[in-house]
Design a protein around this motif. Structure first.
Motif, PDB file in Angstrom:
ATOM      1  N   GLY A   1       0.393 -12.076   1.891  1.00 41.98           N
ATOM      2  CA  GLY A   1       1.758 -12.371   2.307  1.00 41.98           C
ATOM      3  C   GLY A   1       2.780 -11.298   2.005  1.00 41.98           C
ATOM      4  N   GLU A   2       2.394 -10.231   1.316  1.00 42.64           N
ATOM      5  CA  GLU A   2       3.335  -9.160   0.979  1.00 42.64           C
ATOM      6  C   GLU A   2       3.005  -7.905   1.772  1.00 42.64           C
ATOM      7  N   ARG A   3       4.037  -7.271   2.317  1.00 42.98           N
ATOM      8  CA  ARG A   3       3.834  -6.025   3.043  1.00 42.98           C
ATOM      9  C   ARG A   3       3.584  -4.904   2.037  1.00 42.98           C
ATOM     10  N   ARG A   4       2.588  -4.087   2.338  1.00 40.36           N
ATOM     11  CA  ARG A   4       2.228  -3.006   1.418  1.00 40.36           C
ATOM     12  C   ARG A   4       1.806  -1.781   2.213  1.00 40.36           C
ATOM     13  N   LYS A   5       2.256  -0.610   1.780  1.00 44.68           N
ATOM     14  CA  LYS A   5       1.863   0.653   2.394  1.00 44.68           C
ATOM     15  C   LYS A   5       0.637   1.186   1.666  1.00 44.68           C
ATOM     16  N   VAL A   6      -0.360   1.586   2.450  1.00 42.12           N
ATOM     17  CA  VAL A   6      -1.595   2.140   1.891  1.00 42.12           C
ATOM     18  C   VAL A   6      -2.016   3.341   2.735  1.00 42.12           C
TER      19      VAL A   6
END
Length: 74
Positions: free
Chosen positions: A15-20
């Motif tokens: 549910g959390e946006r994350r940059k990878v």
């Protein structure tokens, strides 16, 4: 000039946006999250990814990832 970094992608993890880093496999993502040695179940866009495919399954921009920790007990 294009300012989009092609080496980065956005995922939604629990549910959390994350940059990878772009092009990660499921195994690499779990390692990056510090979960490589844990027993987890992982869904990608609503589909369970079997552990046997973690090394072969590449993630894509915008994928929705759900990770559940397996807890033993009795």
């Amino acid at each position: 000039m294009n300012t989009v970094n092609e080496n980065i992608m956005n995922l939604h993890i629990n549910g959390e946006r994350r940059k990878v880093a772009a092009g990660l496999t499921v195994s690499a993502l779990l390692e990056e999250l510090g979960m490589a040695e844990r027993r987890v179940a992982l869904e990608r866009n609503g589909e369970l990814v079997p552990k046997s495919l973690h090394d072969k399954t590449r993630l894509d921009e915008g994928d929705k990832i759900e990770i559940v920790h397996a807890i033993g007990g009795g």
